[in-house]
Design a protein around this motif. Structure first.
Motif, PDB file in Angstrom:
ATOM      1  N   ARG A   1       1.346  -1.263  -0.048  1.00 50.55           N
ATOM      2  CA  ARG A   1      -0.221  -0.068   0.222  1.00 50.55           C
ATOM      3  C   ARG A   1       1.078   0.801   0.007  1.00 50.55           C
ATOM      4  O   ARG A   1       0.035   2.469   0.832  1.00 50.55           O
ATOM      5  N   GLN A   2       1.939   1.000  -1.265  1.00 55.44           N
ATOM      6  CA  GLN A   2       3.123   2.197  -0.945  1.00 55.44           C
ATOM      7  C   GLN A   2       1.935   3.361  -1.547  1.00 55.44           C
ATOM      8  O   GLN A   2       2.883   4.929  -1.059  1.00 55.44           O
ATOM      9  N   ALA A   3       1.530   2.952  -2.206  1.00 52.89           N
ATOM     10  CA  ALA A   3       0.607   4.242  -3.673  1.00 52.89           C
ATOM     11  C   ALA A   3      -0.444   5.131  -1.867  1.00 52.89           C
ATOM     12  O   ALA A   3      -1.495   3.503  -2.396  1.00 52.89           O
TER      13      ALA A   3
ATOM     14  N   ARG B   1      -2.826   6.930   1.119  1.00 53.69           N
ATOM     15  CA  ARG B   1      -3.178   7.970   1.970  1.00 53.69           C
ATOM     16  C   ARG B   1      -2.663   8.255   2.913  1.00 53.69           C
ATOM     17  O   ARG B   1      -2.918   9.384   3.695  1.00 53.69           O
TER      18      ARG B   1
ATOM     19  N   TYR C   1      -0.840  11.835  -2.481  1.00 45.28           N
ATOM     20  CA  TYR C   1      -1.785  11.481  -3.034  1.00 45.28           C
ATOM     21  C   TYR C   1      -3.284  11.868  -2.491  1.00 45.28           C
ATOM     22  O   TYR C   1      -4.297  12.213  -3.104  1.00 45.28           O
TER      23      TYR C   1
ATOM     24  N   ARG D   1      -6.131  13.170  -4.575  1.00 46.62           N
ATOM     25  CA  ARG D   1      -7.405  12.421  -4.038  1.00 46.62           C
ATOM     26  C   ARG D   1      -8.135  13.741  -3.817  1.00 46.62           C
ATOM     27  O   ARG D   1      -9.855  13.217  -3.943  1.00 46.62           O
TER      28      ARG D   1
ATOM     29  N   PHE E   1     -12.134   8.047  -5.904  1.00 48.94           N
ATOM     30  CA  PHE E   1     -11.043   6.728  -6.286  1.00 48.94           C
ATOM     31  C   PHE E   1     -10.855   6.218  -7.482  1.00 48.94           C
ATOM     32  O   PHE E   1     -10.690   5.787  -7.833  1.00 48.94           O
TER      33      PHE E   1
ATOM     34  N   LEU F   1       1.442  -1.438  -8.849  1.00 52.93           N
ATOM     35  CA  LEU F   1       0.196  -0.694 -10.161  1.00 52.93           C
ATOM     36  C   LEU F   1      -0.447   0.023  -9.357  1.00 52.93           C
ATOM     37  O   LEU F   1      -1.414  -0.783  -8.065  1.00 52.93           O
TER      38      LEU F   1
ATOM     39  N   SER G   1      -4.188   0.240  -7.857  1.00 58.86           N
ATOM     40  CA  SER G   1      -5.447  -0.103  -8.311  1.00 58.86           C
ATOM     41  C   SER G   1      -6.093  -0.547  -7.138  1.00 58.86           C
ATOM     42  O   SER G   1      -5.478  -0.323  -6.523  1.00 58.86           O
ATOM     43  N   ASP G   2      -7.134  -1.423  -7.560  1.00 60.15           N
ATOM     44  CA  ASP G   2      -7.836  -2.617  -5.831  1.00 60.15           C
ATOM     45  C   ASP G   2      -8.153  -3.405  -6.518  1.00 60.15           C
ATOM     46  O   ASP G   2      -8.505  -4.134  -8.191  1.00 60.15           O
TER      47      ASP G   2
ATOM     48  N   PRO H   1     -14.273   4.026   2.116  1.00 56.45           N
ATOM     49  CA  PRO H   1     -13.325   3.746   1.976  1.00 56.45           C
ATOM     50  C   PRO H   1     -13.273   2.468   1.013  1.00 56.45           C
ATOM     51  O   PRO H   1     -12.918   2.287  -0.388  1.00 56.45           O
ATOM     52  N   GLY H   2     -13.529   1.277   1.736  1.00 57.41           N
ATOM     53  CA  GLY H   2     -13.596   0.271   2.040  1.00 57.41           C
ATOM     54  C   GLY H   2     -14.583  -0.070   0.299  1.00 57.41           C
ATOM     55  O   GLY H   2     -15.812   0.809   0.381  1.00 57.41           O
TER      56      GLY H   2
ATOM     57  N   PHE I   1      -0.726  -7.329  -9.684  1.00 59.34           N
ATOM     58  CA  PHE I   1      -1.909  -7.701  -8.223  1.00 59.34           C
ATOM     59  C   PHE I   1      -2.818  -8.248  -8.614  1.00 59.34           C
ATOM     60  O   PHE I   1      -3.612  -7.757  -9.791  1.00 59.34           O
TER      61      PHE I   1
ATOM     62  N   PHE J   1      -2.981 -11.250  -3.541  1.00 60.75           N
ATOM     63  CA  PHE J   1      -2.942 -10.428  -2.412  1.00 60.75           C
ATOM     64  C   PHE J   1      -4.214 -11.385  -1.206  1.00 60.75           C
ATOM     65  O   PHE J   1      -5.604 -11.335  -1.636  1.00 60.75           O
TER      66      PHE J   1
ATOM     67  N   SER K   1      -5.777 -11.367   1.692  1.00 67.36           N
ATOM     68  CA  SER K   1      -5.739 -10.448   2.782  1.00 67.36           C
ATOM     69  C   SER K   1      -6.424 -10.951   3.681  1.00 67.36           C
ATOM     70  O   SER K   1      -6.322 -10.762   5.467  1.00 67.36           O
TER      71      SER K   1
ATOM     72  N   HIS L   1       2.186  -5.891   6.607  1.00 68.73           N
ATOM     73  CA  HIS L   1       0.529  -5.725   5.565  1.00 68.73           C
ATOM     74  C   HIS L   1       0.972  -4.540   5.965  1.00 68.73           C
ATOM     75  O   HIS L   1       1.733  -4.062   5.427  1.00 68.73           O
TER      76      HIS L   1
END
Ligand code: CP3
Length: 359
Positions: free
Chosen positions: A34-36, A38, A43, A47, A52, A80, A82-83, A99-100, A148, A211, A213, A327
């Motif tokens: 999650r380096q890219a 909030r 960012y 945003r 998003f 990348l 994305s989600d 946001p989820g 991913f 992932f 998770s 994580h």
């Protein structure tokens, strides 16, 4: 992998890709899950103007956000922007992020499972493939790009529950109440993700990460029947893809022996399992990625270094370690702590005289 130790590739491969293949590296490579996102002011700035989903679907913007952390820190790989839900949205599943991910009509019936179409990347996610091409052409220092997807079981959790949850009760009870329907949905998701990941590699992604998770929600028997079986299907669908595969099972300490049976190059390890124990279970043919607790980034600088030292000690001196958090990074994290982490990992692991200039 051991046979590749002296391959001539090791001189030219970027450290991240060499480590994925268990080859010697000039320094331990590092990137951050999650380096890219909030925790970065740049960012949040973007945003505040663009929502998003638009960010994920506009190649210029998705590429920009992908590269933001690479400009700020000397990271060894890009991931990348994305989600995990983006390809499902492309396949026509109505969802929003708040946001989820929130799914408008959670999947609970066979009719809904049957109605889920296969993924056609060029039609459903052309923006993702274009983002990959843009990142490859512009990424700082030529850093390798990771594509991913979500593991089928993790996607299943969101699709059946319809929203983020601690326990994902609706999804887990579905496994017991309708096991055959669950398997059919998981198979469909697994196949779609194989197609999706292969398209990302063809567009230029140089490694692919899955992932899982919510692996930690399942006991070993259910993990085997549902999550592992499905991810094996995805991995089988990726045969011959030619880029390293990374499988990350969050909270997966109890199922690492099963992860060991997966035909992937790298296992992502959360912070609860020491890397030495993970290596013993996984054997010599898999690299490990991890596993600093994301909370450790809130320690004083000297204390943070001690925690990094502990992770490096657990990973051991051998090749095949990619430094990462256990994580995703928390949005409250101070970017200065990330800068200190990246620099410290590089400084303490730089191996004098080895493969100079490969970084
Ligand atoms: O790693 C990266 O920097 C690349 C981008 C990325 C995002 N999501 C962007 C995002 C990646 C790899 C993901 C994967 C993802 N998405 C996972 C697996 C990884 C993990 O952390 O376990 C999961 C479970 C999701 C589902 C999801 N999407 C959640 C739970 C959320 C809520 C908030 C959050 O940041 O965790 C999202 C939305 C989301 N995905 C945001 C970002 C930057 C925040 C959206 C916003 O800006 O409002």
């Amino acid at each position: 992998m051991v046979a590749q130790l002296n391959s001539p590739d090791s001189v030219t491969l970027p450290a991240f890709l060499a480590a994925c293949r268990g080859q010697p590296v000039p320094h331990t490579p590092i990137w951050i899950m999650r380096q890219a996102g909030r925790y970065l002011p740049e960012y949040r700035e973007l945003r505040s103007k663009v929502d998003f989903v638009a960010l994920t679907r506009t190649p210029e913007l998705a590429a920009e956000v992908t590269m933001q952390p690479l400009r700020r820190f000397e990271l060894d790989a890009a991931i990348l922007f994305s989600d995990i839900m983006t390809p499902l949205q492309g396949m026509g599943v109505a969802l929003e992020f708040a946001p989820g991910p929130i799914v408008r009509d959670p999947i609970r019936t066979d009719a809904q499972i049957d109605a889920l179409p296969p993924l056609v990347p060029a039609r459903d996610v052309p923006f993702t493939l274009e983002s990959i091409r843009l990142v490859r052409a512009n990424v700082p220092r030529g850093a390798p790009l990771i594509g991913f997807a979500g593991g089928a079981f993790t996607l299943f959790c969101y699709l059946v529950c319809g929203r983020p949850s601690k326990e994902f009760g609706a999804a887990r009870s579905f496994l017991y109440a309708h096991p055959e329907s669950a398997e059919r949905l998981l198979d469909k998701l697994a196949d779609a993700m194989a197609v999706y990941l292969r398209a990302q590699a063809e567009a230029g992604a140089q490694a692919l990460m899955i992932f899982e998770s919510w692996a930690g929600l399942l006991g070993p028997r259910e993990f085997q029947r549902f999550a592992l079986r499905a991810v094996k299907r995805t991995v089988a669908g990726l045969k011959g893809v030619g880029v390293p595969l990374i499988y990350y099972a969050n909270n997966g300490g109890a199922v690492l022996d099963q992860v060991a049976t997966l035909d992937v190059d790298v296992a992502g390890i959360d912070w609860r399992t020491p890397l030495s124990a993970a290596r013993r279970t996984l054997g010599p043919n898999k690299a490990v990625q991890g596993n600093l607790d994301p909370a450790a980034l809130f320690a004083e600088p000297a204390e943070l270094q001690r925690h990094v030292d502990a992770v490096l000690l657990e990973a051991g001196p051998g090749p095949g370690h990619i430094f990462n958090l256990g994580h995703g990074i928390w949005q409250e994290t101070n970017p200065d702590a990330v800068a200190r982490l990246v620099d410290y990992v590089h400084e303490t692991t730089a191996r004098a005289g080895q493969v100079a200039g490969a970084r």
